[in-house]
Scaffold this motif. Structure first.
Motif, PDB file in Angstrom:
ATOM      1  N   GLY A  13     -51.726  36.658  73.076  1.00 22.55           N
ATOM      2  CA  GLY A  13     -52.757  35.633  73.089  1.00 22.55           C
ATOM      3  C   GLY A  13     -53.806  35.923  74.139  1.00 22.55           C
ATOM      4  O   GLY A  13     -53.727  36.893  74.900  1.00 22.55           O
ATOM      5  N   PRO A  14     -54.822  35.067  74.258  1.00 23.08           N
ATOM      6  CA  PRO A  14     -55.915  35.324  75.198  1.00 23.08           C
ATOM      7  C   PRO A  14     -55.609  34.954  76.642  1.00 23.08           C
ATOM      8  O   PRO A  14     -56.381  35.306  77.536  1.00 23.08           O
ATOM      9  N   GLU A  15     -54.513  34.215  76.908  1.00 22.93           N
ATOM     10  CA  GLU A  15     -54.270  33.731  78.264  1.00 22.93           C
ATOM     11  C   GLU A  15     -54.036  34.879  79.249  1.00 22.93           C
ATOM     12  O   GLU A  15     -54.603  34.895  80.352  1.00 22.93           O
ATOM     13  N   LEU A  16     -53.191  35.843  78.875  1.00 23.85           N
ATOM     14  CA  LEU A  16     -52.885  36.933  79.800  1.00 23.85           C
ATOM     15  C   LEU A  16     -54.079  37.851  80.048  1.00 23.85           C
ATOM     16  O   LEU A  16     -54.350  38.196  81.209  1.00 23.85           O
ATOM     17  N   PRO A  17     -54.846  38.279  79.031  1.00 23.36           N
ATOM     18  CA  PRO A  17     -56.054  39.061  79.337  1.00 23.36           C
ATOM     19  C   PRO A  17     -57.074  38.310  80.186  1.00 23.36           C
ATOM     20  O   PRO A  17     -57.723  38.907  81.049  1.00 23.36           O
ATOM     21  N   LEU A  29     -55.867  38.490  83.706  1.00 22.25           N
ATOM     22  CA  LEU A  29     -56.138  39.814  84.274  1.00 22.25           C
ATOM     23  C   LEU A  29     -57.614  39.959  84.631  1.00 22.25           C
ATOM     24  O   LEU A  29     -57.951  40.522  85.688  1.00 22.25           O
ATOM     25  N   LEU A  30     -58.498  39.480  83.790  1.00 20.52           N
ATOM     26  CA  LEU A  30     -59.925  39.554  84.104  1.00 20.52           C
ATOM     27  C   LEU A  30     -60.272  38.755  85.357  1.00 20.52           C
ATOM     28  O   LEU A  30     -61.129  39.160  86.149  1.00 20.52           O
ATOM     29  N   SER A  31     -59.611  37.625  85.540  1.00 26.04           N
ATOM     30  CA  SER A  31     -59.868  36.845  86.765  1.00 26.04           C
ATOM     31  C   SER A  31     -59.375  37.582  88.001  1.00 26.04           C
ATOM     32  O   SER A  31     -59.989  37.508  89.068  1.00 26.04           O
ATOM     33  N   PHE A  32     -58.254  38.321  87.868  1.00 25.21           N
ATOM     34  CA  PHE A  32     -57.782  39.134  88.995  1.00 25.21           C
ATOM     35  C   PHE A  32     -58.769  40.256  89.312  1.00 25.21           C
ATOM     36  O   PHE A  32     -59.070  40.534  90.488  1.00 25.21           O
ATOM     37  N   LEU A  33     -59.261  40.927  88.273  1.00 30.39           N
ATOM     38  CA  LEU A  33     -60.240  41.995  88.478  1.00 30.39           C
ATOM     39  C   LEU A  33     -61.523  41.456  89.101  1.00 30.39           C
ATOM     40  O   LEU A  33     -62.158  42.139  89.928  1.00 30.39           O
ATOM     41  N   ASN A  34     -61.894  40.240  88.737  1.00 26.34           N
ATOM     42  CA  ASN A  34     -63.058  39.621  89.358  1.00 26.34           C
ATOM     43  C   ASN A  34     -62.826  39.365  90.842  1.00 26.34           C
ATOM     44  O   ASN A  34     -63.751  39.473  91.653  1.00 26.34           O
ATOM     45  N   HIS A  72     -64.608  51.765  88.564  1.00 31.21           N
ATOM     46  CA  HIS A  72     -65.544  52.538  87.743  1.00 31.21           C
ATOM     47  C   HIS A  72     -64.929  53.868  87.317  1.00 31.21           C
ATOM     48  O   HIS A  72     -65.230  54.381  86.222  1.00 31.21           O
ATOM     49  N   LEU A  73     -64.065  54.453  88.164  1.00 27.16           N
ATOM     50  CA  LEU A  73     -63.398  55.699  87.790  1.00 27.16           C
ATOM     51  C   LEU A  73     -62.520  55.522  86.558  1.00 27.16           C
ATOM     52  O   LEU A  73     -62.315  56.472  85.798  1.00 27.16           O
ATOM     53  N   LEU A  74     -61.996  54.326  86.352  1.00 27.52           N
ATOM     54  CA  LEU A  74     -61.140  54.051  85.208  1.00 27.52           C
ATOM     55  C   LEU A  74     -61.921  53.622  83.975  1.00 27.52           C
ATOM     56  O   LEU A  74     -61.311  53.371  82.921  1.00 27.52           O
ATOM     57  N   GLY A  75     -63.239  53.513  84.078  1.00 34.60           N
ATOM     58  CA  GLY A  75     -64.026  53.058  82.941  1.00 34.60           C
ATOM     59  C   GLY A  75     -63.786  51.598  82.617  1.00 34.60           C
ATOM     60  O   GLY A  75     -63.551  51.225  81.466  1.00 34.60           O
ATOM     61  N   ILE A  76     -63.857  50.741  83.657  1.00 32.06           N
ATOM     62  CA  ILE A  76     -63.518  49.333  83.474  1.00 32.06           C
ATOM     63  C   ILE A  76     -64.518  48.631  82.565  1.00 32.06           C
ATOM     64  O   ILE A  76     -64.152  47.689  81.829  1.00 32.06           O
ATOM     65  N   VAL A  77     -65.786  49.076  82.548  1.00 39.01           N
ATOM     66  CA  VAL A  77     -66.779  48.438  81.676  1.00 39.01           C
ATOM     67  C   VAL A  77     -66.441  48.698  80.219  1.00 39.01           C
ATOM     68  O   VAL A  77     -66.492  47.791  79.371  1.00 39.01           O
ATOM     69  N   TYR A 114     -51.911  52.748  83.369  1.00 37.03           N
ATOM     70  CA  TYR A 114     -50.794  52.806  82.427  1.00 37.03           C
ATOM     71  C   TYR A 114     -50.084  51.465  82.251  1.00 37.03           C
ATOM     72  O   TYR A 114     -49.367  51.295  81.259  1.00 37.03           O
ATOM     73  N   LEU A 115     -50.262  50.533  83.188  1.00 38.09           N
ATOM     74  CA  LEU A 115     -49.561  49.256  83.066  1.00 38.09           C
ATOM     75  C   LEU A 115     -50.483  48.112  82.652  1.00 38.09           C
ATOM     76  O   LEU A 115     -50.047  47.210  81.931  1.00 38.09           O
ATOM     77  N   LEU A 116     -51.737  48.110  83.095  1.00 41.08           N
ATOM     78  CA  LEU A 116     -52.613  46.959  82.876  1.00 41.08           C
ATOM     79  C   LEU A 116     -53.716  47.235  81.868  1.00 41.08           C
ATOM     80  O   LEU A 116     -53.969  46.405  81.000  1.00 41.08           O
ATOM     81  N   LEU A 117     -54.375  48.374  81.974  1.00 41.09           N
ATOM     82  CA  LEU A 117     -55.470  48.681  81.046  1.00 41.09           C
ATOM     83  C   LEU A 117     -54.931  49.376  79.801  1.00 41.09           C
ATOM     84  O   LEU A 117     -55.530  50.327  79.289  1.00 41.09           O
ATOM     85  N   ASN A 118     -53.822  48.904  79.321  1.00 40.03           N
ATOM     86  CA  ASN A 118     -53.160  49.473  78.152  1.00 40.03           C
ATOM     87  C   ASN A 118     -53.153  48.417  77.051  1.00 40.03           C
ATOM     88  O   ASN A 118     -52.399  47.440  77.108  1.00 40.03           O
ATOM     89  N   HIS A 119     -53.996  48.582  76.062  1.00 42.25           N
ATOM     90  CA  HIS A 119     -54.110  47.577  75.005  1.00 42.25           C
ATOM     91  C   HIS A 119     -52.837  47.463  74.171  1.00 42.25           C
ATOM     92  O   HIS A 119     -52.598  46.423  73.551  1.00 42.25           O
ATOM     93  N   GLN A 120     -52.031  48.518  74.167  1.00 40.63           N
ATOM     94  CA  GLN A 120     -50.786  48.449  73.416  1.00 40.63           C
ATOM     95  C   GLN A 120     -49.744  47.586  74.120  1.00 40.63           C
ATOM     96  O   GLN A 120     -48.838  47.061  73.480  1.00 40.63           O
TER      97      GLN A 120
END
Length: 430
Positions: free
Chosen positions: A373-377, A380-385, A403-408, A359-365
Protein backbone atom coordinates in the motif's frame (compact mmCIF):
# COMPACT_ATOMS: atom_id res chain seq x y z
CA UNK A 1 50.75 13.35 20.78
CA UNK A 2 53.67 14.05 18.43
CA UNK A 3 57.01 15.33 19.71
CA UNK A 4 59.40 16.90 17.18
CA UNK A 5 62.84 17.78 18.59
CA UNK A 6 64.71 20.78 17.20
CA UNK A 7 66.60 20.16 13.97
CA UNK A 8 69.59 22.20 15.17
CA UNK A 9 69.97 21.81 18.93
CA UNK A 10 72.91 24.20 18.99
CA UNK A 11 70.81 27.07 17.57
CA UNK A 12 67.42 26.38 19.09
CA UNK A 13 66.27 24.71 22.29
CA UNK A 14 62.58 24.75 21.38
CA UNK A 15 60.86 21.54 20.33
CA UNK A 16 57.41 21.25 18.75
CA UNK A 17 54.60 19.34 20.42
CA UNK A 18 51.55 18.49 18.28
CA UNK A 19 48.33 16.68 19.04
CA UNK A 20 45.87 14.66 16.95
CA UNK A 21 42.26 14.47 18.11
CA UNK A 22 39.93 12.10 16.21
CA UNK A 23 42.42 11.86 13.37
CA UNK A 24 42.74 15.62 12.95
CA UNK A 25 45.72 17.74 14.03
CA UNK A 26 45.04 20.75 16.20
CA UNK A 27 45.39 24.11 14.52
CA UNK A 28 48.11 25.39 16.86
CA UNK A 29 51.38 23.76 17.81
CA UNK A 30 53.00 24.22 21.21
CA UNK A 31 56.69 24.97 21.57
CA UNK A 32 58.30 23.40 24.62
CA UNK A 33 61.79 23.06 25.96
CA UNK A 34 63.71 20.35 24.19
CA UNK A 35 64.47 17.38 26.42
CA UNK A 36 66.70 14.39 26.01
CA UNK A 37 65.04 11.16 27.07
CA UNK A 38 67.47 8.63 28.54
CA UNK A 39 66.96 4.91 27.83
CA UNK A 40 65.57 4.33 31.34
CA UNK A 41 62.84 6.99 31.10
CA UNK A 42 59.39 6.27 32.48
CA UNK A 43 56.00 7.21 31.08
CA UNK A 44 53.06 7.84 33.43
CA UNK A 45 49.56 7.79 31.97
CA UNK A 46 46.63 8.90 34.09
CA UNK A 47 45.65 11.38 36.74
CA UNK A 48 47.01 12.06 39.26
CA UNK A 49 50.61 10.90 39.40
CA UNK A 50 50.46 7.21 40.44
CA UNK A 51 53.32 7.63 42.90
CA UNK A 52 51.50 10.44 44.68
CA UNK A 53 48.19 8.62 44.54
CA UNK A 54 49.65 5.64 46.44
CA UNK A 55 50.84 7.87 49.30
CA UNK A 56 48.90 9.71 52.03
CA UNK A 57 49.65 13.02 50.27
CA UNK A 58 46.56 12.67 48.06
CA UNK A 59 43.29 12.55 49.97
CA UNK A 60 39.70 12.40 48.87
CA UNK A 61 38.12 10.69 45.89
CA UNK A 62 40.25 10.31 42.77
CA UNK A 63 38.86 10.97 39.30
CA UNK A 64 37.54 7.98 37.38
CA UNK A 65 38.91 7.51 33.89
CA UNK A 66 39.29 4.73 31.35
CA UNK A 67 42.47 3.80 29.50
CA UNK A 68 42.00 2.48 25.99
CA UNK A 69 44.59 0.92 23.68
CA UNK A 70 47.82 2.87 23.98
CA UNK A 71 50.67 3.07 21.47
CA UNK A 72 53.88 5.07 21.41
CA UNK A 73 55.80 5.52 18.16
CA UNK A 74 59.40 6.46 17.61
CA UNK A 75 58.47 8.41 14.47
CA UNK A 76 56.10 11.24 13.66
CA UNK A 77 52.60 10.57 12.43
CA UNK A 78 51.48 12.14 9.18
CA UNK A 79 47.98 13.56 8.80
CA UNK A 80 46.97 10.61 6.59
CA UNK A 81 48.28 8.04 9.06
CA UNK A 82 46.41 9.70 11.94
CA UNK A 83 43.21 9.75 9.87
CA UNK A 84 43.72 6.09 8.91
CA UNK A 85 44.10 5.09 12.56
CA UNK A 86 40.94 7.02 13.46
CA UNK A 87 38.99 5.44 10.60
CA UNK A 88 40.10 1.96 11.68
CA UNK A 89 38.04 2.36 14.85
CA UNK A 90 38.73 1.09 18.37
CA UNK A 91 40.65 -1.94 17.06
CA UNK A 92 43.27 0.16 15.28
CA UNK A 93 46.12 -1.34 17.33
CA UNK A 94 45.37 -4.77 15.88
CA UNK A 95 46.71 -3.74 12.47
CA UNK A 96 50.24 -3.91 13.88
CA UNK A 97 50.07 -7.40 15.41
CA UNK A 98 48.04 -9.27 12.80
CA UNK A 99 45.13 -10.47 14.95
CA UNK A 100 42.88 -7.67 13.64
CA UNK A 101 44.45 -6.56 10.35
CA UNK A 102 43.48 -3.30 8.74
CA UNK A 103 40.44 -3.72 6.53
CA UNK A 104 41.10 -2.84 2.91
CA UNK A 105 37.49 -1.98 2.03
CA UNK A 106 37.04 1.74 1.62
CA UNK A 107 33.25 1.38 1.72
CA UNK A 108 33.14 -0.35 5.12
CA UNK A 109 35.80 1.94 6.62
CA UNK A 110 34.06 5.08 5.32
CA UNK A 111 30.68 3.95 6.69
CA UNK A 112 32.21 3.55 10.14
CA UNK A 113 34.11 6.85 9.85
CA UNK A 114 30.93 8.76 8.94
CA UNK A 115 29.20 7.43 12.05
CA UNK A 116 32.16 8.20 14.32
CA UNK A 117 32.47 11.73 12.96
CA UNK A 118 28.76 12.27 13.57
CA UNK A 119 29.18 11.13 17.19
CA UNK A 120 32.38 13.07 17.86
CA UNK A 121 30.54 16.35 18.37
CA UNK A 122 32.82 18.20 15.97
CA UNK A 123 31.37 21.48 14.82
CA UNK A 124 29.95 21.49 11.32
CA UNK A 125 28.90 18.65 9.06
CA UNK A 126 30.53 15.36 8.21
CA UNK A 127 31.56 16.78 4.83
CA UNK A 128 33.42 19.60 6.58
CA UNK A 129 35.14 17.11 8.89
CA UNK A 130 36.36 15.14 5.86
CA UNK A 131 37.70 18.29 4.22
CA UNK A 132 39.56 19.30 7.37
CA UNK A 133 41.25 15.88 7.34
CA UNK A 134 42.14 16.17 3.67
CA UNK A 135 39.99 13.26 2.46
CA UNK A 136 36.88 14.82 0.84
CA UNK A 137 36.84 12.08 -1.83
CA UNK A 138 35.79 9.53 0.80
CA UNK A 139 32.31 11.06 0.68
CA UNK A 140 31.51 9.06 -2.48
CA UNK A 141 32.46 5.71 -0.94
CA UNK A 142 29.84 3.07 -1.56
CA UNK A 143 28.51 0.68 -4.16
CA UNK A 144 29.23 3.17 -6.96
CA UNK A 145 32.99 2.83 -6.50
CA UNK A 146 32.78 -0.96 -6.25
CA UNK A 147 30.70 -1.33 -9.42
CA UNK A 148 33.23 0.72 -11.37
CA UNK A 149 35.83 -1.95 -10.67
CA UNK A 150 38.51 -2.37 -8.01
CA UNK A 151 42.15 -1.65 -8.64
CA UNK A 152 44.75 -4.35 -9.09
CA UNK A 153 46.78 -3.31 -6.11
CA UNK A 154 47.92 -0.38 -3.99
CA UNK A 155 50.16 0.92 -6.78
CA UNK A 156 47.65 0.79 -9.62
CA UNK A 157 44.56 1.57 -7.52
CA UNK A 158 42.78 4.59 -8.91
CA UNK A 159 39.99 6.85 -7.65
CA UNK A 160 37.40 4.30 -8.82
CA UNK A 161 38.72 1.56 -6.55
CA UNK A 162 37.19 0.35 -3.31
CA UNK A 163 40.61 0.04 -1.69
CA UNK A 164 41.90 2.30 1.06
CA UNK A 165 45.05 2.78 -0.97
CA UNK A 166 42.99 4.65 -3.57
CA UNK A 167 42.59 7.59 -1.18
CA UNK A 168 45.88 7.07 0.71
CA UNK A 169 44.14 5.90 3.87
CA UNK A 170 46.10 2.66 4.12
CA UNK A 171 48.20 3.05 7.26
CA UNK A 172 51.85 2.71 6.24
CA UNK A 173 53.41 2.69 9.70
CA UNK A 174 55.64 -0.29 10.42
CA UNK A 175 55.66 -2.26 13.66
CA UNK A 176 59.36 -1.40 14.04
CA UNK A 177 58.40 2.15 15.04
CA UNK A 178 56.32 1.08 18.06
CA UNK A 179 58.01 1.68 21.41
CA UNK A 180 55.20 0.21 23.50
CA UNK A 181 51.73 -1.08 22.88
CA UNK A 182 49.36 -1.87 25.74
CA UNK A 183 45.82 -3.19 25.72
CA UNK A 184 43.59 -4.88 28.23
CA UNK A 185 43.78 -8.30 26.56
CA UNK A 186 47.52 -8.50 27.35
CA UNK A 187 47.21 -8.14 31.14
CA UNK A 188 48.76 -10.47 33.68
CA UNK A 189 48.45 -10.80 37.45
CA UNK A 190 52.17 -11.49 37.98
CA UNK A 191 54.80 -8.76 38.29
CA UNK A 192 58.01 -8.56 36.31
CA UNK A 193 60.20 -9.38 39.32
CA UNK A 194 58.18 -12.49 40.18
CA UNK A 195 56.48 -10.97 43.20
CA UNK A 196 52.76 -11.36 43.67
CA UNK A 197 50.59 -8.31 43.10
CA UNK A 198 48.96 -8.98 46.49
CA UNK A 199 52.25 -8.24 48.23
CA UNK A 200 52.45 -4.83 46.55
CA UNK A 201 49.32 -2.90 47.41
CA UNK A 202 49.94 -0.02 45.04
CA UNK A 203 50.11 -2.36 42.05
CA UNK A 204 47.13 -3.95 40.38
CA UNK A 205 48.15 -5.75 37.19
CA UNK A 206 50.94 -5.96 34.68
CA UNK A 207 50.34 -5.02 31.06
CA UNK A 208 52.49 -6.94 28.61
CA UNK A 209 54.12 -4.84 25.93
CA UNK A 210 52.91 -6.57 22.78
CA UNK A 211 55.48 -4.60 20.74
CA UNK A 212 58.05 -7.08 22.02
CA UNK A 213 56.63 -9.57 19.51
CA UNK A 214 58.69 -7.79 16.86
CA UNK A 215 62.25 -8.90 17.57
CA UNK A 216 63.81 -6.32 15.22
CA UNK A 217 62.56 -3.33 17.22
CA UNK A 218 65.56 -1.77 18.95
CA UNK A 219 63.65 0.91 20.89
CA UNK A 220 61.07 -1.37 22.49
CA UNK A 221 60.20 -0.65 26.14
CA UNK A 222 59.51 -2.93 29.06
CA UNK A 223 56.10 -4.00 30.35
CA UNK A 224 53.77 -1.63 32.17
CA UNK A 225 52.28 -1.75 35.65
CA UNK A 226 48.75 -0.65 36.46
CA UNK A 227 48.47 1.31 39.70
CA UNK A 228 45.39 1.35 41.87
CA UNK A 229 42.67 -1.08 42.90
CA UNK A 230 40.70 -1.05 39.68
CA UNK A 231 40.86 -4.11 37.50
CA UNK A 232 41.54 -4.31 33.80
CA UNK A 233 38.48 -5.04 31.68
CA UNK A 234 38.83 -6.57 28.24
CA UNK A 235 35.41 -6.15 26.64
CA UNK A 236 34.38 -8.46 23.82
CA UNK A 237 31.44 -6.82 22.13
CA UNK A 238 28.64 -8.63 20.36
CA UNK A 239 29.97 -7.56 16.95
CA UNK A 240 33.38 -9.14 17.66
CA UNK A 241 31.79 -12.40 18.70
CA UNK A 242 29.67 -12.47 15.53
CA UNK A 243 32.78 -11.82 13.44
CA UNK A 244 34.66 -14.79 14.91
CA UNK A 245 31.79 -17.22 14.24
CA UNK A 246 31.55 -16.27 10.57
CA UNK A 247 30.14 -12.76 10.29
CA UNK A 248 26.61 -11.33 10.17
CA UNK A 249 25.60 -13.60 7.30
CA UNK A 250 25.25 -16.47 9.78
CA UNK A 251 22.30 -14.59 11.28
CA UNK A 252 20.34 -14.55 8.02
CA UNK A 253 18.40 -17.76 8.93
CA UNK A 254 16.72 -15.71 11.67
CA UNK A 255 15.22 -13.47 8.99
CA UNK A 256 14.10 -16.50 7.01
CA UNK A 257 12.52 -18.08 10.11
CA UNK A 258 10.50 -14.99 11.06
CA UNK A 259 6.75 -15.51 10.83
CA UNK A 260 5.51 -12.09 11.92
CA UNK A 261 6.48 -8.49 11.34
CA UNK A 262 7.57 -8.10 14.97
CA UNK A 263 9.92 -11.10 14.87
CA UNK A 264 11.26 -9.92 11.51
CA UNK A 265 12.03 -6.49 12.95
CA UNK A 266 13.82 -8.08 15.92
CA UNK A 267 15.94 -10.24 13.60
CA UNK A 268 16.92 -7.17 11.58
CA UNK A 269 17.79 -5.29 14.76
CA UNK A 270 20.07 -8.15 15.84
CA UNK A 271 21.94 -8.05 12.54
CA UNK A 272 22.15 -4.26 12.68
CA UNK A 273 23.74 -4.34 16.13
CA UNK A 274 26.35 -6.80 14.85
CA UNK A 275 27.59 -4.36 12.19
CA UNK A 276 27.38 -1.06 14.08
CA UNK A 277 30.78 0.69 13.90
CA UNK A 278 32.38 -2.61 12.89
CA UNK A 279 34.18 -2.51 9.49
CA UNK A 280 34.80 -6.30 9.20
CA UNK A 281 31.11 -7.15 9.57
CA UNK A 282 30.07 -4.22 7.39
CA UNK A 283 32.40 -5.43 4.68
CA UNK A 284 30.66 -8.80 4.70
CA UNK A 285 27.23 -7.20 4.24
CA UNK A 286 28.40 -4.73 1.60
CA UNK A 287 30.96 -6.64 -0.42
CA UNK A 288 29.99 -10.16 0.62
CA UNK A 289 26.41 -10.00 -0.64
CA UNK A 290 24.75 -9.74 2.76
CA UNK A 291 22.47 -6.85 1.82
CA UNK A 292 21.47 -8.56 -1.42
CA UNK A 293 20.60 -11.74 0.49
CA UNK A 294 18.61 -9.73 3.01
CA UNK A 295 16.68 -8.00 0.22
CA UNK A 296 15.74 -11.35 -1.31
CA UNK A 297 14.51 -12.66 2.05
CA UNK A 298 12.43 -9.52 2.66
CA UNK A 299 10.91 -9.80 -0.80
CA UNK A 300 9.82 -13.36 -0.06
CA UNK A 301 8.31 -12.53 3.34
CA UNK A 302 5.62 -10.04 2.34
CA UNK A 303 4.95 -9.26 6.02
CA UNK A 304 6.54 -5.82 6.19
CA UNK A 305 5.16 -3.01 8.28
CA UNK A 306 6.44 0.26 9.77
CA UNK A 307 8.73 -1.46 12.28
CA UNK A 308 10.48 -3.44 9.53
CA UNK A 309 10.86 -0.29 7.39
CA UNK A 310 12.36 1.59 10.33
CA UNK A 311 14.91 -1.16 10.97
CA UNK A 312 15.94 -1.15 7.30
CA UNK A 313 16.29 2.63 7.34
CA UNK A 314 18.47 2.41 10.46
CA UNK A 315 20.97 0.26 8.53
CA UNK A 316 21.72 3.15 6.18
CA UNK A 317 21.25 6.24 8.37
CA UNK A 318 23.27 6.88 11.50
CA UNK A 319 21.39 8.57 14.33
CA UNK A 320 18.03 7.10 13.36
CA UNK A 321 16.35 5.35 16.32
CA UNK A 322 13.55 2.96 15.24
CA UNK A 323 12.13 2.71 18.76
CA UNK A 324 11.84 6.48 19.09
CA UNK A 325 10.25 6.70 15.64
CA UNK A 326 7.55 4.17 16.54
CA UNK A 327 6.77 5.99 19.79
CA UNK A 328 6.62 9.32 17.96
CA UNK A 329 4.34 7.87 15.27
CA UNK A 330 1.95 6.44 17.85
CA UNK A 331 1.68 9.77 19.68
CA UNK A 332 1.57 12.01 16.59
CA UNK A 333 -0.59 10.46 13.94
CA UNK A 334 -1.15 12.39 10.71
CA UNK A 335 -4.23 14.48 11.26
CA UNK A 336 -3.90 16.35 7.96
CA UNK A 337 -3.31 14.25 4.82
CA UNK A 338 -0.16 15.16 2.95
CA UNK A 339 1.50 17.00 5.86
CA UNK A 340 4.91 15.51 6.58
CA UNK A 341 6.03 15.28 10.21
CA UNK A 342 9.21 16.73 11.65
CA UNK A 343 10.94 13.63 12.94
CA UNK A 344 12.84 13.91 16.25
CA UNK A 345 16.62 14.24 16.00
CA UNK A 346 16.45 14.31 12.20
CA UNK A 347 18.81 17.31 12.21
CA UNK A 348 21.67 14.92 13.13
CA UNK A 349 20.87 12.10 10.70
CA UNK A 350 23.82 11.04 8.54
CA UNK A 351 23.41 8.95 5.40
CA UNK A 352 26.27 6.53 6.08
CA UNK A 353 25.61 3.34 4.10
CA UNK A 354 24.81 3.55 0.39
CA UNK A 355 24.52 -0.22 -0.05
CA UNK A 356 21.86 -0.61 2.64
CA UNK A 357 19.78 2.13 1.06
CA UNK A 358 20.06 0.63 -2.42
CA UNK A 359 19.34 -3.03 -1.67
CA UNK A 360 16.93 -2.70 1.26
CA UNK A 361 14.94 0.52 0.72
CA UNK A 362 15.16 1.63 -2.91
CA UNK A 363 14.06 -1.81 -4.05
CA UNK A 364 10.63 -1.75 -5.67
CA UNK A 365 10.40 -5.52 -5.43
CA UNK A 366 10.67 -5.37 -1.64
CA UNK A 367 8.31 -2.44 -1.02
CA UNK A 368 5.67 -3.23 -3.63
CA UNK A 369 2.80 -0.76 -3.72
CA UNK A 370 0.40 -3.54 -4.61
CA UNK A 371 1.27 -5.51 -1.50
CA UNK A 372 2.19 -2.88 1.10
CA UNK A 373 0.00 0.00 0.00
CA UNK A 374 0.99 3.68 -0.09
CA UNK A 375 1.61 4.08 3.67
CA UNK A 376 5.11 2.56 3.75
CA UNK A 377 6.47 4.40 0.66
CA UNK A 378 5.09 7.67 2.03
CA UNK A 379 6.79 7.00 5.35
CA UNK A 380 10.07 6.34 3.53
CA UNK A 381 9.71 9.56 1.56
CA UNK A 382 9.18 11.49 4.79
CA UNK A 383 12.38 9.95 6.18
CA UNK A 384 14.30 10.93 3.05
CA UNK A 385 12.91 14.44 3.39
CA UNK A 386 14.32 14.55 6.94
CA UNK A 387 17.79 13.78 5.56
CA UNK A 388 17.79 16.87 3.32
CA UNK A 389 15.56 19.20 5.36
CA UNK A 390 16.70 22.76 5.93
CA UNK A 391 17.30 22.21 9.65
CA UNK A 392 19.59 19.22 9.05
CA UNK A 393 23.25 19.82 9.87
CA UNK A 394 24.34 17.34 7.19
CA UNK A 395 21.82 18.21 4.46
CA UNK A 396 24.45 18.91 1.78
CA UNK A 397 26.35 15.71 2.58
CA UNK A 398 23.15 13.64 2.57
CA UNK A 399 21.90 15.25 -0.65
CA UNK A 400 25.06 14.44 -2.57
CA UNK A 401 25.05 10.83 -1.43
CA UNK A 402 21.37 10.44 -2.31
CA UNK A 403 22.15 11.85 -5.75
CA UNK A 404 24.72 9.06 -6.23
CA UNK A 405 21.87 6.55 -5.91
CA UNK A 406 19.67 8.35 -8.44
CA UNK A 407 17.04 9.30 -5.87
CA UNK A 408 15.19 11.59 -8.32
CA UNK A 409 14.74 8.78 -10.82
CA UNK A 410 13.59 6.43 -8.05
CA UNK A 411 11.01 8.96 -6.82
CA UNK A 412 9.64 9.50 -10.33
CA UNK A 413 9.40 5.74 -10.82
CA UNK A 414 7.47 5.45 -7.56
CA UNK A 415 5.05 8.20 -8.59
CA UNK A 416 4.45 6.59 -11.98
CA UNK A 417 3.76 3.26 -10.35
CA UNK A 418 1.29 4.88 -7.95
CA UNK A 419 -0.41 6.69 -10.82
CA UNK A 420 -0.81 3.45 -12.78
CA UNK A 421 -2.34 1.71 -9.78
CA UNK A 422 -4.72 4.63 -9.24
CA UNK A 423 -5.78 4.60 -12.91
CA UNK A 424 -6.27 0.82 -12.81
CA UNK A 425 -8.40 1.13 -9.68
CA UNK A 426 -10.59 3.85 -11.28
CA UNK A 427 -11.04 1.74 -14.40
CA UNK A 428 -12.05 -1.26 -12.30
CA UNK A 429 -14.61 0.79 -10.38
CA UNK A 430 -16.04 2.24 -13.58
Amino acid sequence: LAYLPPKRPMLSRKAVLGMFVDGRPLEAEVRVESVNLPPNSRVHIGAPNPYLASTPLVKGSLPTWDLGPTLMFSTLLSNRDATAIFAAGPDFQGMFWGDRPQRLSLTATATTAFSMLAESGEQGSVAGALRRRGVPEVEAAGHVMRERGPGNGPVSAGPDSDSLAAVNLLCSLQADYIVFGFRAASSSSSMRDGLSSKAMRQFSLRLVNVAQINSTNESVSTDAIVYGKGGVISPHCFADNVQWIGGPNVLMPLVNAARSARSLALALRLIRESVRLHPPNLEMLQGGGGYRMMGVLLRQKRIMDESVLDQCFAFSVHGFDPVAMMEYSSMNEFSVPGVQPSWPNSDRWVFADLDAMKYLLLNHQVWDLRGSGPELPLRLLSFLNGLVAQHSAHKAFNSRRLHLLGIVRWTLHLMLEAAELYSAAEAHVA
